[in-house]
Design a protein around this motif. Sequence first.
Motif, PDB file in Angstrom:
ATOM      1  N   VAL A   1       0.843  -1.202   0.000  1.00  0.00           N
ATOM      2  CA  VAL A   1       0.000   0.000   0.000  1.00  0.00           C
ATOM      3  C   VAL A   1       0.879   1.253   0.000  1.00  0.00           C
ATOM      4  CG1 VAL A   1      -1.662   1.324   1.363  1.00  0.00           C
ATOM      5  CG2 VAL A   1      -1.984  -1.132   1.052  1.00  0.00           C
ATOM      6  N   ALA A   2       1.923   1.249   0.814  1.00  0.00           N
ATOM      7  CA  ALA A   2       2.819   2.409   0.864  1.00  0.00           C
ATOM      8  C   ALA A   2       3.527   2.612  -0.473  1.00  0.00           C
ATOM      9  CB  ALA A   2       3.844   2.219   1.986  1.00  0.00           C
ATOM     10  N   ALA A   3       3.891   1.528  -1.146  1.00  0.00           N
ATOM     11  CA  ALA A   3       4.540   1.644  -2.452  1.00  0.00           C
ATOM     12  C   ALA A   3       3.589   2.245  -3.476  1.00  0.00           C
ATOM     13  CB  ALA A   3       5.031   0.282  -2.914  1.00  0.00           C
ATOM     14  N   VAL A   4       2.351   1.795  -3.471  1.00  0.00           N
ATOM     15  CA  VAL A   4       1.369   2.328  -4.425  1.00  0.00           C
ATOM     16  C   VAL A   4       1.151   3.816  -4.169  1.00  0.00           C
ATOM     17  CG1 VAL A   4      -1.063   2.242  -5.101  1.00  0.00           C
ATOM     18  CG2 VAL A   4       0.233   0.122  -4.842  1.00  0.00           C
ATOM     19  N   VAL A   5       0.970   4.181  -2.911  1.00  0.00           N
ATOM     20  CA  VAL A   5       0.759   5.593  -2.583  1.00  0.00           C
ATOM     21  C   VAL A   5       1.978   6.416  -2.980  1.00  0.00           C
ATOM     22  CG1 VAL A   5       0.497   7.207  -0.644  1.00  0.00           C
ATOM     23  CG2 VAL A   5      -0.908   5.150  -0.750  1.00  0.00           C
ATOM     24  N   SER A   6       3.150   5.904  -2.729  1.00  0.00           N
ATOM     25  CA  SER A   6       4.376   6.615  -3.045  1.00  0.00           C
ATOM     26  C   SER A   6       4.530   6.825  -4.550  1.00  0.00           C
ATOM     27  CB  SER A   6       5.566   5.840  -2.488  1.00  0.00           C
ATOM     28  OG  SER A   6       6.743   6.567  -2.623  1.00  0.00           O
TER      29      SER A   6
ATOM     30  N   VAL B   1       8.740  -1.482  -2.196  1.00  0.00           N
ATOM     31  CA  VAL B   1       8.617  -2.726  -2.972  1.00  0.00           C
ATOM     32  C   VAL B   1       9.618  -3.759  -2.473  1.00  0.00           C
ATOM     33  CG1 VAL B   1       8.920  -3.743  -5.259  1.00  0.00           C
ATOM     34  CG2 VAL B   1       7.631  -1.633  -5.003  1.00  0.00           C
ATOM     35  N   LEU B   2      10.849  -3.307  -2.207  1.00  0.00           N
ATOM     36  CA  LEU B   2      11.853  -4.233  -1.684  1.00  0.00           C
ATOM     37  C   LEU B   2      11.457  -4.766  -0.314  1.00  0.00           C
ATOM     38  CD1 LEU B   2      15.099  -2.362  -2.765  1.00  0.00           C
ATOM     39  CD2 LEU B   2      14.104  -4.416  -3.784  1.00  0.00           C
ATOM     40  N   LEU B   3      10.908  -3.894   0.522  1.00  0.00           N
ATOM     41  CA  LEU B   3      10.446  -4.333   1.842  1.00  0.00           C
ATOM     42  C   LEU B   3       9.283  -5.324   1.717  1.00  0.00           C
ATOM     43  CD1 LEU B   3      10.730  -4.042   4.912  1.00  0.00           C
ATOM     44  CD2 LEU B   3       9.043  -2.205   4.776  1.00  0.00           C
ATOM     45  N   ALA B   4       8.405  -5.098   0.749  1.00  0.00           N
ATOM     46  CA  ALA B   4       7.297  -6.029   0.523  1.00  0.00           C
ATOM     47  C   ALA B   4       7.820  -7.398   0.093  1.00  0.00           C
ATOM     48  CB  ALA B   4       6.340  -5.470  -0.527  1.00  0.00           C
ATOM     49  N   GLY B   5       8.827  -7.414  -0.755  1.00  0.00           N
ATOM     50  CA  GLY B   5       9.407  -8.687  -1.178  1.00  0.00           C
ATOM     51  C   GLY B   5      10.058  -9.429  -0.029  1.00  0.00           C
ATOM     52  N   LEU B   6      10.787  -8.706   0.800  1.00  0.00           N
ATOM     53  CA  LEU B   6      11.436  -9.326   1.956  1.00  0.00           C
ATOM     54  C   LEU B   6      10.407  -9.900   2.932  1.00  0.00           C
ATOM     55  CD1 LEU B   6      14.032  -9.824   3.651  1.00  0.00           C
ATOM     56  CD2 LEU B   6      13.594  -7.590   4.680  1.00  0.00           C
ATOM     57  N   SER B   7       9.393  -9.125   3.240  1.00  0.00           N
ATOM     58  CA  SER B   7       8.387  -9.608   4.201  1.00  0.00           C
ATOM     59  C   SER B   7       7.550 -10.741   3.610  1.00  0.00           C
ATOM     60  CB  SER B   7       7.500  -8.463   4.672  1.00  0.00           C
ATOM     61  OG  SER B   7       6.850  -7.867   3.581  1.00  0.00           O
TER      62      SER B   7
ATOM     63  N   GLN C   1       2.066   9.406  -5.893  1.00  0.00           N
ATOM     64  CA  GLN C   1       2.495  10.770  -5.599  1.00  0.00           C
ATOM     65  C   GLN C   1       3.730  11.167  -6.395  1.00  0.00           C
ATOM     66  OE1 GLN C   1       3.016  10.910  -1.369  1.00  0.00           O
ATOM     67  NE2 GLN C   1       0.818  11.075  -0.971  1.00  0.00           N
ATOM     68  N   GLY C   2       4.290  10.262  -7.148  1.00  0.00           N
ATOM     69  CA  GLY C   2       5.428  10.574  -7.999  1.00  0.00           C
ATOM     70  C   GLY C   2       6.773  10.447  -7.313  1.00  0.00           C
ATOM     71  N   SER C   3       6.822   9.771  -6.201  1.00  0.00           N
ATOM     72  CA  SER C   3       8.074   9.619  -5.465  1.00  0.00           C
ATOM     73  C   SER C   3       8.727   8.284  -5.823  1.00  0.00           C
ATOM     74  CB  SER C   3       7.806   9.660  -3.958  1.00  0.00           C
ATOM     75  OG  SER C   3       8.971   9.356  -3.245  1.00  0.00           O
ATOM     76  N   TRP C   4      10.038   8.314  -5.961  1.00  0.00           N
ATOM     77  CA  TRP C   4      10.781   7.096  -6.246  1.00  0.00           C
ATOM     78  C   TRP C   4      11.073   6.304  -4.981  1.00  0.00           C
ATOM     79  CZ3 TRP C   4      11.327   5.041 -10.879  1.00  0.00           C
ATOM     80  CH2 TRP C   4      11.105   5.851 -11.978  1.00  0.00           C
ATOM     81  N   LEU C   5      10.661   6.817  -3.845  1.00  0.00           N
ATOM     82  CA  LEU C   5      10.845   6.108  -2.581  1.00  0.00           C
ATOM     83  C   LEU C   5      10.045   4.795  -2.568  1.00  0.00           C
ATOM     84  CD1 LEU C   5      12.211   6.397   0.198  1.00  0.00           C
ATOM     85  CD2 LEU C   5      10.108   7.447   1.008  1.00  0.00           C
ATOM     86  N   GLY C   6       9.095   4.680  -3.485  1.00  0.00           N
ATOM     87  CA  GLY C   6       8.295   3.462  -3.579  1.00  0.00           C
ATOM     88  C   GLY C   6       9.125   2.223  -3.854  1.00  0.00           C
ATOM     89  N   ILE C   7      10.297   2.408  -4.442  1.00  0.00           N
ATOM     90  CA  ILE C   7      11.173   1.264  -4.715  1.00  0.00           C
ATOM     91  C   ILE C   7      11.590   0.598  -3.403  1.00  0.00           C
ATOM     92  CG2 ILE C   7      13.429   0.602  -5.627  1.00  0.00           C
ATOM     93  CD1 ILE C   7      13.033   2.773  -7.743  1.00  0.00           C
ATOM     94  N   VAL C   8      11.858   1.398  -2.401  1.00  0.00           N
ATOM     95  CA  VAL C   8      12.231   0.854  -1.084  1.00  0.00           C
ATOM     96  C   VAL C   8      11.068   0.059  -0.504  1.00  0.00           C
ATOM     97  CG1 VAL C   8      12.926   1.458   1.261  1.00  0.00           C
ATOM     98  CG2 VAL C   8      13.861   2.721  -0.683  1.00  0.00           C
TER      99      VAL C   8
END
Length: 85
Positions: A43-48, A60-66, A51-58
């Motif tokens: 959800v945080a990645a989608v929102v990020s 996505v990586l956290l989602a993969g790890l979890s 909003q046009g932020s590249w922070l969403g990549i982080v």
Amino acid sequence: MGDTGRRSGVPRQEPPEMPPLSPPGPTRRLAVYALAVCLLAVVAAVVSFVQGSWLGIVWVLLAGLSSNMTWYYLRRGRAGYSQKR
């Protein structure tokens, strides 16, 4: 033609009893927590990204790890390794 309500001579077969579920152990609890983190990270990645932020990549990586942690704890719990050796 149709059901007359009479019982046939064939005995009714009862379904087999289901084994009781084991109580939730620490590995199952950890799997649920990891799944919650995974969903929140998605959800945080989608929102990020919206909003046009590249922070969403982080995120996505956290989602993969979890997600990997969720599968690990689920498989560990099913295998019965949650007990101390």
